[in-house]
Design a protein around this motif. Structure first.
Motif, PDB file in Angstrom:
ATOM      1  N   HIS A 137       0.916  -1.185   0.039  1.00 39.48           N
ATOM      2  CA  HIS A 137       0.061   0.104  -0.089  1.00 39.48           C
ATOM      3  C   HIS A 137       0.816   1.224   0.036  1.00 39.48           C
ATOM      4  O   HIS A 137       1.387   1.562   1.100  1.00 39.48           O
ATOM      5  CB  HIS A 137      -0.956  -0.062   1.211  1.00 39.48           C
ATOM      6  N   ARG A 138       1.095   1.784  -1.190  1.00 44.62           N
ATOM      7  CA  ARG A 138       2.086   2.600  -1.323  1.00 44.62           C
ATOM      8  C   ARG A 138       1.457   4.106  -1.693  1.00 44.62           C
ATOM      9  O   ARG A 138       1.812   5.220  -1.295  1.00 44.62           O
ATOM     10  CB  ARG A 138       3.083   2.579  -2.416  1.00 44.62           C
ATOM     11  N   TYR A 139       0.444   3.817  -2.364  1.00 41.94           N
ATOM     12  CA  TYR A 139      -0.291   5.087  -2.934  1.00 41.94           C
ATOM     13  C   TYR A 139      -1.759   5.356  -2.083  1.00 41.94           C
ATOM     14  O   TYR A 139      -2.159   4.372  -1.646  1.00 41.94           O
ATOM     15  CB  TYR A 139      -0.674   5.148  -4.468  1.00 41.94           C
ATOM     16  N   PRO A 140      -2.146   6.581  -2.172  1.00 41.22           N
ATOM     17  CA  PRO A 140      -3.274   6.782  -0.853  1.00 41.22           C
ATOM     18  C   PRO A 140      -4.437   5.699  -1.526  1.00 41.22           C
ATOM     19  O   PRO A 140      -5.407   5.309  -0.823  1.00 41.22           O
ATOM     20  CB  PRO A 140      -3.622   8.368  -1.403  1.00 41.22           C
ATOM     21  N   ASP A 141      -4.751   5.784  -2.902  1.00 39.07           N
ATOM     22  CA  ASP A 141      -6.106   5.139  -3.223  1.00 39.07           C
ATOM     23  C   ASP A 141      -6.173   3.785  -3.862  1.00 39.07           C
ATOM     24  O   ASP A 141      -7.106   3.595  -4.460  1.00 39.07           O
ATOM     25  CB  ASP A 141      -6.927   6.123  -4.033  1.00 39.07           C
ATOM     26  N   ARG A 142      -4.866   3.350  -3.808  1.00 38.65           N
ATOM     27  CA  ARG A 142      -4.869   1.913  -4.625  1.00 38.65           C
ATOM     28  C   ARG A 142      -3.716   1.109  -3.978  1.00 38.65           C
ATOM     29  O   ARG A 142      -2.913   1.623  -3.287  1.00 38.65           O
ATOM     30  CB  ARG A 142      -4.342   2.093  -6.121  1.00 38.65           C
ATOM     31  N   VAL A 143      -3.924  -0.389  -4.031  1.00 33.79           N
ATOM     32  CA  VAL A 143      -3.012  -1.341  -3.315  1.00 33.79           C
ATOM     33  C   VAL A 143      -2.386  -2.422  -4.583  1.00 33.79           C
ATOM     34  O   VAL A 143      -3.129  -2.511  -5.443  1.00 33.79           O
ATOM     35  CB  VAL A 143      -3.531  -2.063  -2.414  1.00 33.79           C
ATOM     36  N   LEU A 144      -1.453  -2.951  -4.133  1.00 31.10           N
ATOM     37  CA  LEU A 144      -0.815  -3.954  -5.214  1.00 31.10           C
ATOM     38  C   LEU A 144      -0.886  -5.122  -4.571  1.00 31.10           C
ATOM     39  O   LEU A 144      -0.482  -5.353  -3.214  1.00 31.10           O
ATOM     40  CB  LEU A 144       0.723  -3.514  -5.370  1.00 31.10           C
ATOM     41  N   LEU A 145      -1.757  -6.273  -5.047  1.00 34.80           N
ATOM     42  CA  LEU A 145      -1.887  -7.523  -4.281  1.00 34.80           C
ATOM     43  C   LEU A 145      -1.078  -8.337  -4.864  1.00 34.80           C
ATOM     44  O   LEU A 145      -1.640  -8.652  -6.056  1.00 34.80           O
ATOM     45  CB  LEU A 145      -3.341  -7.627  -4.113  1.00 34.80           C
TER      46      LEU A 145
ATOM     47  N   VAL B 123      -7.824  -1.916  -7.115  1.00 33.48           N
ATOM     48  CA  VAL B 123      -6.939  -2.880  -6.333  1.00 33.48           C
ATOM     49  C   VAL B 123      -6.128  -3.640  -7.751  1.00 33.48           C
ATOM     50  O   VAL B 123      -6.845  -4.022  -8.683  1.00 33.48           O
ATOM     51  CB  VAL B 123      -7.878  -3.974  -5.844  1.00 33.48           C
ATOM     52  N   LEU B 124      -4.825  -3.645  -7.622  1.00 26.78           N
ATOM     53  CA  LEU B 124      -4.033  -4.105  -8.660  1.00 26.78           C
ATOM     54  C   LEU B 124      -3.634  -5.514  -8.461  1.00 26.78           C
ATOM     55  O   LEU B 124      -2.711  -5.619  -7.382  1.00 26.78           O
ATOM     56  CB  LEU B 124      -2.967  -3.052  -8.620  1.00 26.78           C
ATOM     57  N   LEU B 125      -3.889  -6.507  -9.014  1.00 28.80           N
ATOM     58  CA  LEU B 125      -3.398  -7.833  -8.747  1.00 28.80           C
ATOM     59  C   LEU B 125      -2.469  -8.050  -9.714  1.00 28.80           C
ATOM     60  O   LEU B 125      -2.223  -7.998 -11.017  1.00 28.80           O
ATOM     61  CB  LEU B 125      -4.579  -8.886  -9.165  1.00 28.80           C
TER      62      LEU B 125
ATOM     63  N   ILE C 298     -10.653  -3.012 -10.981  1.00 28.39           N
ATOM     64  CA  ILE C 298      -9.649  -4.102 -10.698  1.00 28.39           C
ATOM     65  C   ILE C 298      -8.698  -4.178 -11.984  1.00 28.39           C
ATOM     66  O   ILE C 298      -9.073  -4.069 -12.725  1.00 28.39           O
ATOM     67  CB  ILE C 298     -10.603  -5.521 -10.453  1.00 28.39           C
ATOM     68  N   ARG C 299      -7.629  -4.263 -11.561  1.00 24.17           N
ATOM     69  CA  ARG C 299      -6.425  -4.330 -12.635  1.00 24.17           C
ATOM     70  C   ARG C 299      -5.708  -5.614 -12.211  1.00 24.17           C
ATOM     71  O   ARG C 299      -5.398  -5.974 -11.050  1.00 24.17           O
ATOM     72  CB  ARG C 299      -5.494  -2.869 -12.562  1.00 24.17           C
ATOM     73  N   ILE C 300      -5.243  -6.127 -13.398  1.00 23.06           N
ATOM     74  CA  ILE C 300      -4.182  -7.428 -13.470  1.00 23.06           C
ATOM     75  C   ILE C 300      -3.105  -6.984 -14.302  1.00 23.06           C
ATOM     76  O   ILE C 300      -3.311  -6.667 -15.318  1.00 23.06           O
ATOM     77  CB  ILE C 300      -5.418  -8.606 -14.078  1.00 23.06           C
TER      78      ILE C 300
ATOM     79  N   PRO D 230      -0.482   1.760 -24.800  1.00 20.67           N
ATOM     80  CA  PRO D 230       0.794   1.887 -24.231  1.00 20.67           C
ATOM     81  C   PRO D 230       0.568   2.696 -23.152  1.00 20.67           C
ATOM     82  O   PRO D 230      -0.056   3.688 -23.033  1.00 20.67           O
ATOM     83  CB  PRO D 230       1.908   2.462 -25.110  1.00 20.67           C
ATOM     84  N   TYR D 231       0.948   2.099 -21.929  1.00 20.30           N
ATOM     85  CA  TYR D 231       0.769   3.034 -20.470  1.00 20.30           C
ATOM     86  C   TYR D 231       1.980   3.569 -19.884  1.00 20.30           C
ATOM     87  O   TYR D 231       2.082   4.620 -19.608  1.00 20.30           O
ATOM     88  CB  TYR D 231      -0.043   1.889 -19.675  1.00 20.30           C
ATOM     89  N   TYR D 232       2.949   2.595 -19.712  1.00 23.79           N
ATOM     90  CA  TYR D 232       4.328   2.964 -19.021  1.00 23.79           C
ATOM     91  C   TYR D 232       5.591   2.351 -19.776  1.00 23.79           C
ATOM     92  O   TYR D 232       5.300   1.425 -20.321  1.00 23.79           O
ATOM     93  CB  TYR D 232       4.438   2.534 -17.694  1.00 23.79           C
ATOM     94  N   ILE D 233       6.550   3.064 -19.812  1.00 25.12           N
ATOM     95  CA  ILE D 233       7.852   2.720 -20.138  1.00 25.12           C
ATOM     96  C   ILE D 233       8.821   2.803 -18.910  1.00 25.12           C
ATOM     97  O   ILE D 233       8.503   4.062 -17.957  1.00 25.12           O
ATOM     98  CB  ILE D 233       8.477   3.311 -21.312  1.00 25.12           C
TER      99      ILE D 233
ATOM    100  N   GLY E  59       7.738   5.397  -5.469  1.00 23.28           N
ATOM    101  CA  GLY E  59       6.702   5.346  -6.629  1.00 23.28           C
ATOM    102  C   GLY E  59       7.568   5.614  -7.833  1.00 23.28           C
ATOM    103  O   GLY E  59       8.384   6.095  -8.050  1.00 23.28           O
ATOM    104  N   LYS E  60       6.349   5.975  -8.594  1.00 21.95           N
ATOM    105  CA  LYS E  60       6.914   6.314 -10.134  1.00 21.95           C
ATOM    106  C   LYS E  60       6.927   7.633 -10.408  1.00 21.95           C
ATOM    107  O   LYS E  60       5.847   8.561 -10.046  1.00 21.95           O
ATOM    108  CB  LYS E  60       5.641   5.513 -11.260  1.00 21.95           C
ATOM    109  N   ILE E  61       7.943   8.193 -10.970  1.00 25.02           N
ATOM    110  CA  ILE E  61       8.181   9.534 -11.146  1.00 25.02           C
ATOM    111  C   ILE E  61       8.513   9.628 -12.598  1.00 25.02           C
ATOM    112  O   ILE E  61       9.282   9.237 -13.455  1.00 25.02           O
ATOM    113  CB  ILE E  61       9.480  10.030 -10.259  1.00 25.02           C
TER     114      ILE E  61
HETATM  115  C1  LIG Z   1       2.914   0.908 -10.187  1.00 25.70           C
HETATM  116  C2  LIG Z   1       2.037   0.659  -8.921  1.00 25.70           C
HETATM  117  C3  LIG Z   1       0.882   0.892  -8.559  1.00 25.70           C
HETATM  118  C4  LIG Z   1      -0.060   1.439  -9.671  1.00 25.70           C
HETATM  119  O1  LIG Z   1       0.348   2.528 -10.214  1.00 25.70           O
HETATM  120  P1  LIG Z   1      -0.590   3.426 -11.326  1.00 25.70           P
HETATM  121  O2  LIG Z   1       0.436   4.350 -11.575  1.00 25.70           O
HETATM  122  O3  LIG Z   1      -1.688   3.578 -10.755  1.00 25.70           O
HETATM  123  O4  LIG Z   1      -0.564   2.297 -12.463  1.00 25.70           O
HETATM  124  C5  LIG Z   1       0.369   0.517  -7.239  1.00 25.70           C
HETATM  125  N1  LIG Z   1       1.075   0.332  -6.170  1.00 25.70           N
HETATM  126  C6  LIG Z   1       2.490   0.089  -6.566  1.00 25.70           C
HETATM  127  C7  LIG Z   1       3.236  -0.526  -5.246  1.00 25.70           C
HETATM  128  C8  LIG Z   1       3.017   0.094  -7.427  1.00 25.70           C
HETATM  129  O5  LIG Z   1       4.182   0.032  -7.701  1.00 25.70           O
END
Ligand SMILES: *Cc1c(COP(=O)(O)O)cnc(C)c1O
Ligand code: SF4
Length: 422
Positions: free
Chosen positions: A117-125, A172-174, A203-205, A292-295, A342-344
């Motif tokens: 749980h790194r970002y406020p509104d989303r988690v990586l499961l 929620v990111l699976l 929900i994202r996979i 295409p989303y990220y590089i 996080g992603k910069i």
């Molecule tokens: C990449 C990532 C996300 C999702 O980031 P988005 O920019 O929303 O795609 C969420 N949690 C973690 C820990 C991540 O590394």
């Protein structure tokens, strides 16, 4: 429209008698993943020095190549862009000065095992540690002796509890490992539990399966997934040569189930560190209905220093995309900051200079132009229902945004020396 190549697996001696029914069965693919040198030798020529290198590598890191991915690898070309992502090289044993075990601090930011749980509104499961394939450039590299498992039901239930208790989680990111290595039933268990939670909106996979084992993307899987919309799948193509008739069909099957497909590419030296390759990749992705989303800048995991490029290479790639082709084909280039930052995003500068009312901007052609701000520009903000409602819930104003909202006048490090002086 151009047809994509269907590689004939029967051209490989080892697979020449495999019935199509087996080849197209993902469980067969998983059972026959190539993990040892003797099997690899039956797929491509391996000379003595290469064999010695491989032996050394396999003492430290595991190898796993799906038969499908083996069938699209360049057999006779050691520097082949597909092969480099699958077959270990001696470079992996080089530990660079800046290598780190958990560069992204996924363990540190984990309130419950399996969940980040790194970002406020989303988690990586992280629903599983298993991948059908071990990508050589992987952030979560498999060491020999690591036990490869799916998350237990009990651990998953704990993660689900955490999500249920945290109302701010809307996404929620699976991920894993690769969630599509789970059976349909096990995956449906997780997805249906997450979907039951009222505050979870999407929900994202994250899965490389369409690229490395497209046979897994069955109609049954798609029919299961589409019961739980909105579902997004982000996959991971790194080079146009990975787009084949099979991987295209896998992506289309998902897209036909109403799933928005995105792609996350890793910038890899000798694989895709070239504006032309990247532009071709982005165009081909759009053709197979993947946005295409990220590089990603290659991170600091141990044993992948040979894949790293300069950050400026990523900027050059964006410079060669933006404006030269549709914005649909321009992903965001990001550096995943060590320490869990996080992603910069990093990109070329388009804003050249500014005065009170005028901005000097440049476009992709080098044309310098201006934008003149109207005198009345201030927003009449804070009166509509969205702001009123967000008072009750979650305020997306943290970090630097807090400076802009006026809630804070400055941010400073916690242990600022100056503040400790008497
Ligand atoms: C990449 C990532 C996300 C999702 O980031 P988005 O920019 O929303 O795609 C969420 N949690 C973690 C820990 C991540 O590394
Ligand atoms: S599929 Fe993803 S998580 Fe799995 S080995 Fe490849 S890069 Fe790593």
């Amino acid at each position: 429209m151009k047809e994509y190549k269907r590689h004939d697996y029967r051209e490989i001696e080892l697979y020449k008698d495999v019935p199509e029914e087996d080849w197209n069965n993902w469980k067969w693919q998983l059972r026959n993943v190539v993990t040892d040198i003797d099997t690899l030798k039956k797929i491509m020529p391996i000379d003595e020095s290469m064999e010695q290198d491989l032996e050394k590598c396999l003492e430290k890191f595991t190898m796993a190549i799906t038969p499908y991915y083996a069938s699209i690898m360049e057999k006779d070309y050691p520097r082949g862009v597909v092969r480099l992502q699958a077959v270990p090289t001696i470079n992996e044993l080089h530990v660079a000065a800046d290598d780190q075990d958990d560069p992204l601090h996924e363990d540190v930011d984990s309130p419950v095992p399996g969940l980040t749980h790194r970002y406020p509104d989303r988690v990586l499961l992280l629903v599983t540690h298993i991948c059908s394939m071990n990508c050589r450039h992987c952030t979560r590299r498999r060491m020999v002796g690591d036990h490869d498992t799916h998350l237990t039901r009990e651990s998953i239930d704990k993660c689900i509890d955490y999500i249920r208790e945290h109302k701010e989680i809307r996404d929620v990111l699976l991920s894993g490992g690769d969630p599509f290595t789970l059976t349909d039933d096990s995956l449906e268990y997780v997805i249906s539990k997450v979907r039951e939670i009222e505050h979870v909106e999407i929900i994202r996979i994250g899965s490389r399966t369409p690229v490395v084992m497209p046979q897994r993307i069955t109609d049954d899987l798609c029919n299961m997934l589409k019961k739980y919309h909105p579902i997004y799948v982000n996959t991971h193509f790194n080079h146009p040569d990975e787009i084949t008739a099979d991987s295209k069909e896998a992506c289309e099957r998902l897209a036909n189930a109403g799933i928005q497909m995105g792609n996350q590419t890793v910038l890899l030296r000798d694989v895709n560190d070239c504006p032309n390759i990247m532009k071709k990749l982005m165009h081909e992705l759009l053709r197979i209905r993947v946005k295409p989303y990220y590089i990603y800048q290659c991170d600091l995991s141990v044993g992948i220093s040979h894949f790293r490029t300069s950050i400026t290479k990523g900027m050059e790639i964006i410079e060669n995309l933006r404006g030269h082709t549709t914005g649909m084909a321009v992903p965001t280039f990001v550096v995943d900051a060590p320490g869990g930052g996080g992603k910069i995003p990093v990109m070329p500068n388009y804003l050249l200079s500014q005065s009170d009312r005028r901005f000097a901007l440049r476009n992709y052609e080098g044309v310098i132009t201006t934008y003149t701000q109207p005198e009345e520009v201030f927003s009449n903000c804070g009166r509509c229902n969205i702001c009123k409602e967000s008072d009750k819930q979650y305020k997306p104003l943290d970090g630097v945004a807090k400076l802009l909202s006026g809630e804070k006048l400055y941010l400073e490090p916690a242990n600022l020396k100056r503040r400790k002086r008497d």
